[in-house]
Each structure stands twice: as structure tokens, then as C-alpha cells.
Design a protein around this motif. Structure first.
Motif, PDB file in Angstrom:
ATOM      1  N   VAL A   1      -3.941   0.254   6.077  1.00  0.00           N
ATOM      2  CA  VAL A   1      -2.252   0.120   6.648  1.00  0.00           C
ATOM      3  C   VAL A   1      -2.259   1.174   7.885  1.00  0.00           C
ATOM      4  O   VAL A   1      -1.966  -0.331   8.595  1.00  0.00           O
ATOM      5  CB  VAL A   1      -1.764   1.825   5.784  1.00  0.00           C
TER       6      VAL A   1
ATOM      7  N   ILE B   1       7.790   7.412   5.477  1.00  0.00           N
ATOM      8  CA  ILE B   1       6.004   6.830   6.626  1.00  0.00           C
ATOM      9  C   ILE B   1       7.075   5.477   7.309  1.00  0.00           C
ATOM     10  O   ILE B   1       7.239   4.253   6.186  1.00  0.00           O
ATOM     11  CB  ILE B   1       5.239   6.367   6.048  1.00  0.00           C
TER      12      ILE B   1
ATOM     13  N   LEU C   1      -2.140  10.651   9.102  1.00  0.00           N
ATOM     14  CA  LEU C   1      -2.191   8.501   8.613  1.00  0.00           C
ATOM     15  C   LEU C   1      -3.451   8.368   9.906  1.00  0.00           C
ATOM     16  O   LEU C   1      -3.551   7.146   9.449  1.00  0.00           O
ATOM     17  CB  LEU C   1      -0.741   7.871   9.694  1.00  0.00           C
TER      18      LEU C   1
ATOM     19  N   GLU D   1       0.862  -0.905  -0.199  1.00  0.00           N
ATOM     20  CA  GLU D   1       0.439  -0.100   0.126  1.00  0.00           C
ATOM     21  C   GLU D   1       0.653   1.107   0.239  1.00  0.00           C
ATOM     22  O   GLU D   1       0.583   2.318  -1.009  1.00  0.00           O
ATOM     23  CB  GLU D   1      -1.131  -0.092   0.937  1.00  0.00           C
ATOM     24  N   LEU D   2       1.431   0.940   0.919  1.00  0.00           N
ATOM     25  CA  LEU D   2       2.519   2.061   0.589  1.00  0.00           C
ATOM     26  C   LEU D   2       3.676   2.974  -0.644  1.00  0.00           C
ATOM     27  O   LEU D   2       3.689   3.829  -0.870  1.00  0.00           O
ATOM     28  CB  LEU D   2       3.505   2.309   2.102  1.00  0.00           C
TER      29      LEU D   2
ATOM     30  N   ASN E   1       1.059   3.879  -2.877  1.00  0.00           N
ATOM     31  CA  ASN E   1       1.002   5.147  -2.955  1.00  0.00           C
ATOM     32  C   ASN E   1       2.212   6.271  -3.519  1.00  0.00           C
ATOM     33  O   ASN E   1       1.803   7.391  -3.827  1.00  0.00           O
ATOM     34  CB  ASN E   1       0.469   5.546  -1.337  1.00  0.00           C
TER      35      ASN E   1
ATOM     36  N   SER F   1      -7.891   8.276   0.808  1.00  0.00           N
ATOM     37  CA  SER F   1      -7.366   7.260   1.486  1.00  0.00           C
ATOM     38  C   SER F   1      -7.967   6.220   2.414  1.00  0.00           C
ATOM     39  O   SER F   1      -6.738   6.190   3.432  1.00  0.00           O
ATOM     40  CB  SER F   1      -6.305   9.213   2.923  1.00  0.00           C
TER      41      SER F   1
ATOM     42  N   LEU G   1      -4.540   4.343   3.039  1.00  0.00           N
ATOM     43  CA  LEU G   1      -3.860   5.190   4.006  1.00  0.00           C
ATOM     44  C   LEU G   1      -4.419   4.474   5.397  1.00  0.00           C
ATOM     45  O   LEU G   1      -4.381   3.811   6.646  1.00  0.00           O
ATOM     46  CB  LEU G   1      -3.499   6.040   4.685  1.00  0.00           C
TER      47      LEU G   1
END
Length: 142
Positions: free
Chosen positions: A112, A136, A97, A56-57, A60, A106, A109
Motif C-alpha cells: 500500500v 486509513i 504504515l 489491500e486495506l 486487512n 505487514s 501495508l
């Protein structure tokens, strides 16, 4: 977890890739290889969620930072009781976050954070000293 403690983790690997869709797959494959080399079973209950969070990060960064950040860097670290990783790009925006899923698209996130907190982990955004990028950091107990 403080950055000093992260620096003390005995296992560390850094991967820098072009900010392109292939970075997601390559960052996950690298995580699997590193974990195996470090003696962390891919069957450990924290590993699948960790790989999802990592994906996911990196996604992004590919989606939102590629224009300003031609590369994305993933830092992997681990110790006997902790797995940590950071995704760094050179886009100045630092996403909140703790935003609800329905706010500003979002959802990734939010996922996450749900996974990280559900595993008893932590997440933090750290801006670069020059204000032109961020990392992050995710830490998960093993």
C-alpha cells in the motif's frame, strides 16, 4: 492533505458493509461505479493502483478487525485533481504504515505504501475519538 481539504472534495460516497470477504469485491466494484459517475476514466493511471490499495486495506480489516468490528466503512472522495478514500473499522489497533515488508507480516501495508508514495500520494491513520477504531486515509493525485 488536510481533513478540511478532504471535506471540500466535491464528490463523495460512503459504503458500509459486513466485515466479510465479500466486502473486498463490493468495495472495488463500488469504487469503479463511483469513479465512472464522477467522470474519472477507469483507464487513468492512478485507478488500477488505487483499486489494489483499496482491496489491500479492506482485506486487512476483514482479516484482522472482524472480531471487534462487524462492519467496515469505505469513504470515497474525489475532485478535479485528487482521489481519496478511507477504510474504517472499529478495531483499536493502528498499524504503522512505514514498516519494512519483512516485519510482522505487514507485506500488504508495505505494498500500500509503496504504491501510494510511488504515485505521489499520502497515507495516514486516524484514530476514532473514543480510541476504539481507526480509518486509513489514502490520497492520490489525478
Amino acid at each position: 492533505m488536510s481533513s478540511t481539504r478532504l471535506e471540500a472534495l466535491p464528490h463523495r460516497h460512503v459504503l458500509t458493509l459486513p466485515t466479510a470477504p465479500s466486502a473486498v469485491r463490493l468495495s472495488r466494484q463500488t469504487a469503479e461505479r463511483a469513479l465512472t459517475e464522477w467522470g474519472i476514466s477507469l483507464r487513468h493511471p492512478a485507478v488500477d493502483p488505487a483499486l489494489l490499495i483499496l482491496g489491500e486495506l479492506v482485506t486487512n480489516s476483514v482479516r484482522h478487525a472482524a472480531l471487534l468490528s462487524p462492519e467496515v466503512t469505505v469513504i470515497y472522495a474525489a475532485g478535479a485533481d485528487c482521489l481519496a478514500f478511507a477504510v474504517h473499522d472499529r478495531h483499536p489497533y493502528q498499524p504503522p504504515l512505514h514498516t519494512p515488508v519483512n516485519d510482522t507480516g505487514s507485506g500488504g501495508l508495505a505494498t500500500v505504501m509503496e504504491l501510494t508514495l510511488g504515485l505521489g500520494g499520502t497515507a495516514v491513520v486516524r484514530g476514532d475519538a473514543d480510541g476504539q477504531g481507526k480509518s486509513i486515509w489514502i490520497t492520490l493525485p489525478l
